[in-house]
Design a protein around this motif. Structure first.
Motif, mmCIF file in Angstrom:
data_model
loop_
_atom_site.group_PDB
_atom_site.id
_atom_site.type_symbol
_atom_site.label_atom_id
_atom_site.label_comp_id
_atom_site.label_asym_id
_atom_site.label_seq_id
_atom_site.Cartn_x
_atom_site.Cartn_y
_atom_site.Cartn_z
ATOM 1 N N ALA A 67 0.825 -1.208 0.000
ATOM 2 C CA ALA A 67 0.000 0.000 0.000
ATOM 3 C C ALA A 67 0.860 1.259 0.000
ATOM 4 O O ALA A 67 0.561 2.226 -0.711
ATOM 5 C CB ALA A 67 -0.938 -0.002 1.205
ATOM 6 N N ALA A 68 1.943 1.259 0.755
ATOM 7 C CA ALA A 68 2.820 2.427 0.808
ATOM 8 C C ALA A 68 3.534 2.641 -0.525
ATOM 9 O O ALA A 68 3.760 3.778 -0.941
ATOM 10 C CB ALA A 68 3.851 2.260 1.920
ATOM 11 N N THR A 69 3.868 1.571 -1.206
ATOM 12 C CA THR A 69 4.634 1.662 -2.443
ATOM 13 C C THR A 69 3.762 1.942 -3.662
ATOM 14 O O THR A 69 4.073 2.803 -4.475
ATOM 15 C CB THR A 69 5.425 0.354 -2.677
ATOM 16 N N PHE A 70 2.654 1.222 -3.788
ATOM 17 C CA PHE A 70 1.834 1.321 -4.996
ATOM 18 C C PHE A 70 0.556 2.130 -4.821
ATOM 19 O O PHE A 70 -0.179 2.346 -5.778
ATOM 20 C CB PHE A 70 1.490 -0.079 -5.510
ATOM 21 N N GLY A 71 0.253 2.551 -3.610
ATOM 22 C CA GLY A 71 -0.911 3.402 -3.387
ATOM 23 C C GLY A 71 -2.228 2.668 -3.210
ATOM 24 O O GLY A 71 -3.259 3.300 -3.007
ATOM 25 N N HIS A 72 -2.215 1.350 -3.317
ATOM 26 C CA HIS A 72 -3.416 0.526 -3.122
ATOM 27 C C HIS A 72 -3.017 -0.701 -2.325
ATOM 28 O O HIS A 72 -1.895 -1.186 -2.455
ATOM 29 C CB HIS A 72 -4.000 0.038 -4.456
ATOM 30 N N SER A 73 -3.944 -1.235 -1.561
ATOM 31 C CA SER A 73 -3.687 -2.508 -0.898
ATOM 32 C C SER A 73 -3.624 -3.593 -1.969
ATOM 33 O O SER A 73 -4.128 -3.401 -3.078
ATOM 34 C CB SER A 73 -4.808 -2.826 0.095
ATOM 35 N N PRO A 74 -3.023 -4.750 -1.674
ATOM 36 C CA PRO A 74 -2.998 -5.831 -2.663
ATOM 37 C C PRO A 74 -4.405 -6.227 -3.124
ATOM 38 O O PRO A 74 -4.633 -6.478 -4.304
ATOM 39 C CB PRO A 74 -2.310 -6.986 -1.931
ATOM 40 N N ARG A 75 -5.334 -6.254 -2.203
ATOM 41 C CA ARG A 75 -6.714 -6.616 -2.559
ATOM 42 C C ARG A 75 -7.319 -5.589 -3.518
ATOM 43 O O ARG A 75 -7.935 -5.942 -4.527
ATOM 44 C CB ARG A 75 -7.556 -6.737 -1.303
ATOM 45 N N ALA A 76 -7.161 -4.305 -3.208
ATOM 46 C CA ALA A 76 -7.700 -3.256 -4.074
ATOM 47 C C ALA A 76 -7.009 -3.266 -5.438
ATOM 48 O O ALA A 76 -7.654 -3.053 -6.468
ATOM 49 C CB ALA A 76 -7.540 -1.891 -3.412
ATOM 50 N N TYR A 77 -5.719 -3.537 -5.454
ATOM 51 C CA TYR A 77 -4.978 -3.609 -6.714
ATOM 52 C C TYR A 77 -5.512 -4.760 -7.569
ATOM 53 O O TYR A 77 -5.771 -4.595 -8.767
ATOM 54 C CB TYR A 77 -3.483 -3.786 -6.447
ATOM 55 N N GLY A 78 -5.688 -5.929 -6.965
ATOM 56 C CA GLY A 78 -6.233 -7.077 -7.681
ATOM 57 C C GLY A 78 -7.637 -6.805 -8.194
ATOM 58 O O GLY A 78 -7.992 -7.197 -9.307
ATOM 59 N N GLU A 79 -8.431 -6.110 -7.389
ATOM 60 C CA GLU A 79 -9.796 -5.752 -7.793
ATOM 61 C C GLU A 79 -9.769 -4.844 -9.019
ATOM 62 O O GLU A 79 -10.541 -5.023 -9.957
ATOM 63 C CB GLU A 79 -10.515 -5.062 -6.633
ATOM 64 N N ARG A 80 -8.872 -3.873 -9.026
ATOM 65 C CA ARG A 80 -8.767 -2.963 -10.173
ATOM 66 C C ARG A 80 -8.319 -3.705 -11.428
ATOM 67 O O ARG A 80 -8.792 -3.421 -12.526
ATOM 68 C CB ARG A 80 -7.830 -1.808 -9.859
ATOM 69 N N VAL A 81 -7.407 -4.658 -11.271
ATOM 70 C CA VAL A 81 -6.971 -5.457 -12.411
ATOM 71 C C VAL A 81 -8.165 -6.224 -12.990
ATOM 72 O O VAL A 81 -8.373 -6.245 -14.213
ATOM 73 C CB VAL A 81 -5.827 -6.427 -12.011
ATOM 74 N N ARG A 82 -8.955 -6.839 -12.116
ATOM 75 C CA ARG A 82 -10.142 -7.573 -12.571
ATOM 76 C C ARG A 82 -11.127 -6.650 -13.278
ATOM 77 O O ARG A 82 -11.692 -7.006 -14.316
ATOM 78 C CB ARG A 82 -10.840 -8.237 -11.388
ATOM 79 N N LEU A 83 -11.318 -5.451 -12.737
ATOM 80 C CA LEU A 83 -12.267 -4.518 -13.339
ATOM 81 C C LEU A 83 -11.771 -3.988 -14.679
ATOM 82 O O LEU A 83 -12.560 -3.778 -15.603
ATOM 83 C CB LEU A 83 -12.572 -3.375 -12.377
ATOM 84 N N LEU A 84 -10.476 -3.783 -14.813
ATOM 85 C CA LEU A 84 -9.929 -3.348 -16.102
ATOM 86 C C LEU A 84 -10.080 -4.448 -17.151
ATOM 87 O O LEU A 84 -10.355 -4.173 -18.321
ATOM 88 C CB LEU A 84 -8.470 -2.920 -15.957
ATOM 89 N N ARG A 85 -9.926 -5.696 -16.722
ATOM 90 C CA ARG A 85 -10.169 -6.817 -17.640
ATOM 91 C C ARG A 85 -11.644 -6.866 -18.022
ATOM 92 O O ARG A 85 -11.984 -7.103 -19.181
ATOM 93 C CB ARG A 85 -9.752 -8.134 -16.996
ATOM 94 N N ALA A 86 -12.508 -6.647 -17.036
ATOM 95 C CA ALA A 86 -13.942 -6.627 -17.317
ATOM 96 C C ALA A 86 -14.264 -5.520 -18.319
ATOM 97 O O ALA A 86 -15.037 -5.727 -19.258
ATOM 98 C CB ALA A 86 -14.736 -6.435 -16.027
ATOM 99 N N TRP A 87 -13.675 -4.359 -18.139
ATOM 100 C CA TRP A 87 -13.896 -3.228 -19.042
ATOM 101 C C TRP A 87 -13.516 -3.615 -20.470
ATOM 102 O O TRP A 87 -14.270 -3.365 -21.407
ATOM 103 C CB TRP A 87 -13.067 -2.027 -18.582
ATOM 104 N N SER A 88 -12.365 -4.252 -20.631
ATOM 105 C CA SER A 88 -11.936 -4.613 -21.985
ATOM 106 C C SER A 88 -12.859 -5.673 -22.594
ATOM 107 O O SER A 88 -13.151 -5.621 -23.789
ATOM 108 C CB SER A 88 -10.477 -5.061 -22.002
#
Length: 133
Positions: A67-88
């Motif tokens: 979270a300190a390094t990438f600005g999102h928790s691992p869970r939130a990061y994984g969720e965003r990856v899934r949503l970006l895949r859903a978008w495509s």
């Protein structure tokens, strides 16, 4: 105009790791980058305990440093990856039901709820925006 070079994103991440020693930062950023890549490969199956064990960090330490390094928790990061895949998938014309199953949600309603919360629009709107009609 001046030719300004952009800093390397990995170097910027390195400065965000909350550790003083540069050698330790380099080791941690390598582990965190491995965790990030694993989340991008398998966002719906990666669990914090397994992810931490894979990169050599405790789940709590991984959570805090990620979270300190990438600005999102691992869970939130994984969720965003899934949503970006859903978008495509939606942009390519896949139905909301098919997309939900493809990206790992239990139901189209669950995808729609999360999609609205994070992306600020409904999945059906994405299909409408990109359809050639």
């Amino acid at each position: 105009m001046s030719d300004r070079r952009q800093p390397c994103p990995l170097a910027l991440s390195l400065t965000r790791v909350p550790v003083k020693r540069w050698a330790t930062k380099a080791d941690l950023i390598t582990a965190l980058e491995a965790a990030r890549l694993e989340l991008e490969r398998n966002p719906d199956t990666a669990r914090l305990e397994a992810l931490g064990a894979e990169v050599g960090l405790s789940p709590h330490h991984l959570q805090r440093l990620f979270a300190a390094t990438f600005g999102h928790s691992p869970r939130a990061y994984g969720e965003r990856v899934r949503l970006l895949r859903a978008w495509s998938h939606l942009a390519a014309g896949m139905s909301v039901s098919e997309t939900a199953i493809t990206v790992g949600y239990d139901s189209p309603q669950q995808l729609a709820r999360v999609f609205r919360r994070v992306m600020d629009c409904a999945p059906s709107e994405v299909r409408r925006l990109v359809s050639p009609d």
